[in-house]
Design a protein around this motif. Structure first.
Motif, PDB file in Angstrom:
ATOM      1  N   LYS A  88     -29.578  -3.755   4.672  1.00 59.09           N
ATOM      2  CA  LYS A  88     -30.774  -4.571   4.445  1.00 59.09           C
ATOM      3  C   LYS A  88     -30.917  -5.657   5.519  1.00 59.09           C
ATOM      4  N   LYS A  89     -29.796  -6.138   6.073  1.00 57.54           N
ATOM      5  CA  LYS A  89     -29.841  -7.147   7.136  1.00 57.54           C
ATOM      6  C   LYS A  89     -30.285  -6.542   8.461  1.00 57.54           C
ATOM      7  N   GLY A  90     -30.001  -5.244   8.652  1.00 54.46           N
ATOM      8  CA  GLY A  90     -30.349  -4.569   9.905  1.00 54.46           C
ATOM      9  C   GLY A  90     -29.165  -4.550  10.859  1.00 54.46           C
ATOM     10  N   GLY A  91     -29.204  -3.629  11.813  1.00 54.53           N
ATOM     11  CA  GLY A  91     -28.136  -3.516  12.802  1.00 54.53           C
ATOM     12  C   GLY A  91     -26.853  -2.942  12.240  1.00 54.53           C
ATOM     13  N   TYR A  92     -26.948  -2.200  11.134  1.00 53.79           N
ATOM     14  CA  TYR A  92     -25.759  -1.655  10.464  1.00 53.79           C
ATOM     15  C   TYR A  92     -25.298  -0.379  11.162  1.00 53.79           C
ATOM     16  N   VAL A  93     -24.095  -0.416  11.715  1.00 56.02           N
ATOM     17  CA  VAL A  93     -23.516   0.748  12.392  1.00 56.02           C
ATOM     18  C   VAL A  93     -22.307   1.190  11.576  1.00 56.02           C
ATOM     19  N   PHE A  94     -22.528   2.165  10.704  1.00 53.99           N
ATOM     20  CA  PHE A  94     -21.530   2.543   9.712  1.00 53.99           C
ATOM     21  C   PHE A  94     -20.257   3.137  10.305  1.00 53.99           C
ATOM     22  N   MET A  95     -20.312   3.642  11.531  1.00 55.37           N
ATOM     23  CA  MET A  95     -19.134   4.312  12.101  1.00 55.37           C
ATOM     24  C   MET A  95     -18.559   3.575  13.311  1.00 55.37           C
ATOM     25  N   TYR A  96     -18.878   2.260  13.393  1.00 53.62           N
ATOM     26  CA  TYR A  96     -18.258   1.342  14.357  1.00 53.62           C
ATOM     27  C   TYR A  96     -18.451   1.753  15.821  1.00 53.62           C
ATOM     28  N   ASN A  97     -19.534   2.450  16.119  1.00 53.05           N
ATOM     29  CA  ASN A  97     -19.844   2.857  17.502  1.00 53.05           C
ATOM     30  C   ASN A  97     -18.755   3.697  18.166  1.00 53.05           C
ATOM     31  N   ALA A  98     -18.017   4.437  17.385  1.00 47.60           N
ATOM     32  CA  ALA A  98     -17.034   5.351  17.969  1.00 47.60           C
ATOM     33  C   ALA A  98     -17.771   6.451  18.732  1.00 47.60           C
ATOM     34  N   PRO A  99     -17.179   6.980  19.795  1.00 48.68           N
ATOM     35  CA  PRO A  99     -17.851   8.037  20.553  1.00 48.68           C
ATOM     36  C   PRO A  99     -17.810   9.405  19.864  1.00 48.68           C
ATOM     37  N   VAL A 100     -16.983   9.522  18.810  1.00 44.47           N
ATOM     38  CA  VAL A 100     -16.876  10.790  18.078  1.00 44.47           C
ATOM     39  C   VAL A 100     -16.899  10.500  16.581  1.00 44.47           C
ATOM     40  N   LEU A 101     -17.678  11.279  15.850  1.00 46.66           N
ATOM     41  CA  LEU A 101     -17.653  11.249  14.390  1.00 46.66           C
ATOM     42  C   LEU A 101     -17.393  12.665  13.908  1.00 46.66           C
ATOM     43  N   ILE A 102     -16.334  12.830  13.136  1.00 52.58           N
ATOM     44  CA  ILE A 102     -16.000  14.136  12.572  1.00 52.58           C
ATOM     45  C   ILE A 102     -16.374  14.106  11.095  1.00 52.58           C
ATOM     46  N   VAL A 103     -17.351  14.921  10.721  1.00 53.49           N
ATOM     47  CA  VAL A 103     -17.783  15.027   9.328  1.00 53.49           C
ATOM     48  C   VAL A 103     -17.070  16.236   8.734  1.00 53.49           C
ATOM     49  N   VAL A 104     -16.389  16.023   7.596  1.00 53.96           N
ATOM     50  CA  VAL A 104     -15.661  17.118   6.961  1.00 53.96           C
ATOM     51  C   VAL A 104     -16.324  17.427   5.620  1.00 53.96           C
ATOM     52  N   ALA A 105     -16.818  18.650   5.506  1.00 54.93           N
ATOM     53  CA  ALA A 105     -17.513  19.099   4.301  1.00 54.93           C
ATOM     54  C   ALA A 105     -16.716  20.218   3.639  1.00 54.93           C
ATOM     55  N   ASN A 106     -17.018  20.441   2.378  1.00 55.43           N
ATOM     56  CA  ASN A 106     -16.397  21.536   1.648  1.00 55.43           C
ATOM     57  C   ASN A 106     -17.374  21.977   0.555  1.00 55.43           C
ATOM     58  N   LYS A 107     -17.053  23.057  -0.111  1.00 58.80           N
ATOM     59  CA  LYS A 107     -17.946  23.616  -1.128  1.00 58.80           C
ATOM     60  C   LYS A 107     -18.157  22.628  -2.274  1.00 58.80           C
ATOM     61  N   ARG A 108     -19.411  22.450  -2.674  1.00 61.62           N
ATOM     62  CA  ARG A 108     -19.759  21.515  -3.741  1.00 61.62           C
ATOM     63  C   ARG A 108     -19.000  21.791  -5.037  1.00 61.62           C
ATOM     64  N   ASP A 109     -18.894  23.060  -5.397  1.00 63.05           N
ATOM     65  CA  ASP A 109     -18.322  23.401  -6.702  1.00 63.05           C
ATOM     66  C   ASP A 109     -16.825  23.705  -6.652  1.00 63.05           C
ATOM     67  N   TYR A 110     -16.160  23.373  -5.564  1.00 66.60           N
ATOM     68  CA  TYR A 110     -14.730  23.666  -5.398  1.00 66.60           C
ATOM     69  C   TYR A 110     -13.902  22.483  -5.906  1.00 66.60           C
ATOM     70  N   GLY A 111     -13.070  22.718  -6.891  1.00 68.48           N
ATOM     71  CA  GLY A 111     -12.309  21.665  -7.541  1.00 68.48           C
ATOM     72  C   GLY A 111     -11.301  20.950  -6.661  1.00 68.48           C
ATOM     73  N   ASN A 112     -10.798  21.618  -5.629  1.00 68.48           N
ATOM     74  CA  ASN A 112      -9.791  21.007  -4.750  1.00 68.48           C
ATOM     75  C   ASN A 112     -10.391  20.445  -3.464  1.00 68.48           C
ATOM     76  N   LYS A 113     -11.700  20.299  -3.398  1.00 67.72           N
ATOM     77  CA  LYS A 113     -12.336  19.898  -2.141  1.00 67.72           C
ATOM     78  C   LYS A 113     -11.799  18.573  -1.617  1.00 67.72           C
ATOM     79  N   TYR A 114     -11.655  17.571  -2.491  1.00 70.84           N
ATOM     80  CA  TYR A 114     -11.204  16.265  -2.001  1.00 70.84           C
ATOM     81  C   TYR A 114      -9.729  16.294  -1.612  1.00 70.84           C
ATOM     82  N   ALA A 115      -8.932  17.061  -2.314  1.00 72.66           N
ATOM     83  CA  ALA A 115      -7.520  17.188  -1.943  1.00 72.66           C
ATOM     84  C   ALA A 115      -7.385  17.866  -0.584  1.00 72.66           C
ATOM     85  N   ASP A 116      -8.092  18.965  -0.403  1.00 71.86           N
ATOM     86  CA  ASP A 116      -8.026  19.696   0.865  1.00 71.86           C
ATOM     87  C   ASP A 116      -8.499  18.832   2.033  1.00 71.86           C
TER      88      ASP A 116
END
Length: 197
Positions: A88-116
């Motif tokens: 709301k203040k503006g200028g929010y950089v959620f990933m600290y201006n790192a040159p690389v962001l790795i997004v890790v996804a998994n199946k929505r209905d998979y029970g072990n997704k967060y553990a994996d």
């Protein structure tokens, strides 16, 4: 660096240099994540590696835009109230201006997704430390995983319709005087241990 030293000296980096991470170094970090254990050896975590500046800037703008639409409530304050206020203040950089962001996804209905995904994230953070890179676990995309704007954008980047973001990781060279991650060994408080002999 032996594994115990690597664990004890790994700390989050929240200030990165613009310097790109060489492909061969980044490949080692990604491979460490891919080698992580997974339930029933499913190996279904998806690693979306974002280095293109324009895409990172678009993602930063979308995250700020969508958090700014939200209100802080007693239910969300501990988790992402700070992100809402910053957006709301503006200028929010959620990933600290790192040159690389790795997004890790998994199946929505998979029970072990967060553990994996957690195993993969820890492997990548330790690999980053061993390779003199800084890293920081980023939750904002997971907090917005049901947001239709963010879902559509992430699907455009390669996330499948039946997947969701479980975690993401900022990676890069730390913006420190020596260019290395902070590696001071800190005493652990909390995390009690109970032995049953």
């Amino acid at each position: 660096m032996d594994v115990f030293s690597c664990i004890a000296t790994r700390h989050s980096t929240r200030k990165f240099k613009e310097e790109p991470v060489p492909q061969e170094v980044l490949d080692k970090v990604i491979e460490a994540g891919r080698q992580a254990p997974s339930g029933k050896h499913k190996n279904q975590s998806r690693f979306i590696v974002i280095r293109k500046k324009e895409v990172l800037q678009e993602l930063i703008a979308l995250v700020q835009q969508e958090f700014a639409k939200m209100e802080v409530t007693p239910e969300n304050d501990d988790n992402f109230g700070g992100a809402i206020r910053a957006a709301k203040k503006g200028g929010y950089v959620f990933m600290y201006n790192a040159p690389v962001l790795i997004v890790v996804a998994n199946k929505r209905d998979y029970g072990n997704k967060y553990a994996d995904v957690s195993c993969a994230m820890q492997n990548m953070m330790l690999a980053a430390n061993a390779l003199d890179l800084g890293s920081c676990w980023i939750n904002q995309l997971r907090w917005l995983q049901d947001n239709p704007v963010l879902r559509a954008y992430l699907q455009k980047l390669g996330m499948a319709e039946d997947e969701e973001v479980c975690a993401s990781l900022s990676i890069g060279y730390p913006d420190t005087p020596d260019g290395l991650p902070g590696r001071r060994v800190m005493p652990v408080t909390g995390n009690p241990v109970v032995y049953i002999n």
